[in-house]
Write an enzyme that holds these catalytic residues in place. Sequence first.
Site, PDB file in Angstrom:
ATOM      1  N   LYS A  37     -35.701 -10.382 -18.984  1.00 61.20           N
ATOM      2  CA  LYS A  37     -37.136 -10.558 -19.219  1.00 61.20           C
ATOM      3  C   LYS A  37     -37.762  -9.360 -19.943  1.00 61.20           C
ATOM      4  CE  LYS A  37     -39.319 -13.227 -15.786  1.00 61.20           C
ATOM      5  NZ  LYS A  37     -39.796 -13.433 -14.434  1.00 61.20           N
ATOM      6  N   ASP A  54     -46.480 -16.549 -16.381  1.00 57.33           N
ATOM      7  CA  ASP A  54     -46.752 -16.305 -14.957  1.00 57.33           C
ATOM      8  C   ASP A  54     -48.247 -16.077 -14.697  1.00 57.33           C
ATOM      9  OD1 ASP A  54     -44.199 -16.611 -14.044  1.00 57.33           O
ATOM     10  OD2 ASP A  54     -43.697 -14.484 -14.075  1.00 57.33           O
TER      11      ASP A  54
HETATM   12  P1  NAP Z   1     -39.332  -7.672  -9.306  1.00 55.99           P
HETATM   13  O1  NAP Z   1     -39.858  -7.369 -10.659  1.00 55.99           O
HETATM   14  O2  NAP Z   1     -37.935  -7.320  -8.960  1.00 55.99           O
HETATM   15  O3  NAP Z   1     -40.343  -6.978  -8.251  1.00 55.99           O
HETATM   16  C1  NAP Z   1     -40.153  -7.093  -6.850  1.00 55.99           C
HETATM   17  C2  NAP Z   1     -41.077  -6.123  -6.124  1.00 55.99           C
HETATM   18  O4  NAP Z   1     -40.815  -6.267  -4.720  1.00 55.99           O
HETATM   19  C3  NAP Z   1     -40.821  -4.658  -6.460  1.00 55.99           C
HETATM   20  O5  NAP Z   1     -41.981  -3.918  -6.277  1.00 55.99           O
HETATM   21  C4  NAP Z   1     -39.773  -4.297  -5.421  1.00 55.99           C
HETATM   22  O6  NAP Z   1     -39.685  -2.914  -5.147  1.00 55.99           O
HETATM   23  C5  NAP Z   1     -40.323  -5.009  -4.198  1.00 55.99           C
HETATM   24  N1  NAP Z   1     -39.286  -5.226  -3.216  1.00 55.99           N
HETATM   25  C6  NAP Z   1     -38.062  -5.787  -3.390  1.00 55.99           C
HETATM   26  N2  NAP Z   1     -37.398  -5.801  -2.225  1.00 55.99           N
HETATM   27  C7  NAP Z   1     -38.189  -5.207  -1.306  1.00 55.99           C
HETATM   28  C8  NAP Z   1     -38.046  -4.908   0.069  1.00 55.99           C
HETATM   29  N3  NAP Z   1     -36.938  -5.243   0.738  1.00 55.99           N
HETATM   30  N4  NAP Z   1     -39.058  -4.313   0.701  1.00 55.99           N
HETATM   31  C9  NAP Z   1     -40.179  -3.972   0.040  1.00 55.99           C
HETATM   32  N5  NAP Z   1     -40.389  -4.214  -1.278  1.00 55.99           N
HETATM   33  C10 NAP Z   1     -39.404  -4.834  -1.932  1.00 55.99           C
HETATM   34  O7  NAP Z   1     -39.450  -9.229  -8.990  1.00 55.99           O
HETATM   35  P2  NAP Z   1     -40.615 -10.218  -9.482  1.00 55.99           P
HETATM   36  O8  NAP Z   1     -40.179 -10.877 -10.741  1.00 55.99           O
HETATM   37  O9  NAP Z   1     -41.899  -9.472  -9.444  1.00 55.99           O
HETATM   38  O10 NAP Z   1     -40.575 -11.343  -8.345  1.00 55.99           O
HETATM   39  C11 NAP Z   1     -41.032 -11.062  -7.035  1.00 55.99           C
HETATM   40  C12 NAP Z   1     -41.011 -12.333  -6.194  1.00 55.99           C
HETATM   41  O11 NAP Z   1     -41.895 -13.288  -6.747  1.00 55.99           O
HETATM   42  C13 NAP Z   1     -39.638 -13.014  -6.136  1.00 55.99           C
HETATM   43  O12 NAP Z   1     -39.478 -13.557  -4.848  1.00 55.99           O
HETATM   44  C14 NAP Z   1     -39.751 -14.103  -7.169  1.00 55.99           C
HETATM   45  O13 NAP Z   1     -38.882 -15.205  -6.888  1.00 55.99           O
HETATM   46  C15 NAP Z   1     -41.197 -14.499  -6.975  1.00 55.99           C
HETATM   47  N6  NAP Z   1     -41.762 -15.126  -8.177  1.00 55.99           N
HETATM   48  C16 NAP Z   1     -42.239 -16.375  -8.032  1.00 55.99           C
HETATM   49  C17 NAP Z   1     -42.804 -16.999  -9.121  1.00 55.99           C
HETATM   50  C18 NAP Z   1     -43.333 -18.397  -8.958  1.00 55.99           C
HETATM   51  O14 NAP Z   1     -43.519 -19.075  -9.977  1.00 55.99           O
HETATM   52  N7  NAP Z   1     -43.600 -18.825  -7.750  1.00 55.99           N
HETATM   53  C19 NAP Z   1     -42.889 -16.354 -10.363  1.00 55.99           C
HETATM   54  C20 NAP Z   1     -42.390 -15.045 -10.463  1.00 55.99           C
HETATM   55  C21 NAP Z   1     -41.824 -14.443  -9.346  1.00 55.99           C
HETATM   56  P3  NAP Z   1     -38.397  -2.106  -5.677  1.00 55.99           P
HETATM   57  O15 NAP Z   1     -38.563  -2.041  -7.171  1.00 55.99           O
HETATM   58  O16 NAP Z   1     -38.510  -0.815  -4.960  1.00 55.99           O
HETATM   59  O17 NAP Z   1     -37.186  -2.915  -5.293  1.00 55.99           O
END
Ligand code: NAP
Length: 295
Positions: A74, A110
Amino acid sequence: MSGVEFHLGLTGYPLGHSLSPLLHQAALTACGLAGDYRLFPIEPNQDAGTELRSLCARVSRGELGGLNVTIPYKQTLIGCLDDISESALVVGAVNTLTSRGGRLLGENTDIAGFKRDVSTLVDLSSGQKALVLGAGGAARAVVYVLLQAGWQVTLAARRQEQAMQLAHDLNKYARSHYIETVDLEKLSTLDLSAGWGLVVNSTPVGMFPLVEASPWPEALELPKAAALYDLIYNPGETRLMQQASAAGMRCRNGLGMLVEQAAQAFEIWTGKTADRSAMVAALQKTRNPKSGRTL
Ligand code: NAP
């Protein structure tokens, strides 16, 4: 059926559990459009760059009418673009590629997906206080929508440098207050008693298969007057949603956002209105909540 065929697809790795083919095939069928939506998995190894550029060239030439992009490309694919939309710039990531006159344009749907779906839970124009958990790509989309709607945002993340970078990049969109940041481990230092309108989980904590996990400590009271939006859609009810429901809060999972961001991509590619209910119905028909499928 119209004469045009839409060849669409998704790249990323791994893609085995993607729901995108289901959603887009349903949208094509509902619109009476011929075409297909295929998976183009590219393993992140030394050949990945060449394979990605070749796939992008197929989009530029119009051989592929549109391409979705997911983890881990991405951010890296931004380097292959001729043009980038404001939404993709804000999020710092692309999830939708299209060709405009032979030029490769990167979009991020998004923002539109979250905005439309969260509006079914809260009145965005009410401009209240929101607590956003996580500071990754999805959090950027969430915070942007809330700031633009005039909300006061507190961002709780485990890495303060990531939260502060997000705040630095997005504070220019704030209509009222600048973003405040707090350590996710120190939620108890916030005054959670009043004034909160929305809590958003944009961490993957609680996602299949680790469904017992929650980003919210069990012993800490949630802000009861707020609504909860959890971006996770598998499981349909996360542990955090259970905690919030028990506290009397209204909750919504991320399924609507998933459908909406796909619908927005479909509309960019085809110029037709996507039939959201057909897309939801396709998911409901085939979705196994224990399958661990992800977009
Ligand atoms: P990302 O860029 O990897 O960001 C994830 C965030 O969560 C980061 O700040 C990460 O911190 C934190 N995190 C991960 N594991 C953690 C833990 N165990 N404890 C505390 N913080 C934690 O991912 P993303 O693309 O933003 O996606 C995040 C979530 O949203 C996912 O579950 C994804 O499936 C969902 N999502 C859903 C949609 C939808 O259409 N519904 C769209 C986009 C995303 P670190 O960097 O320190 O790991």
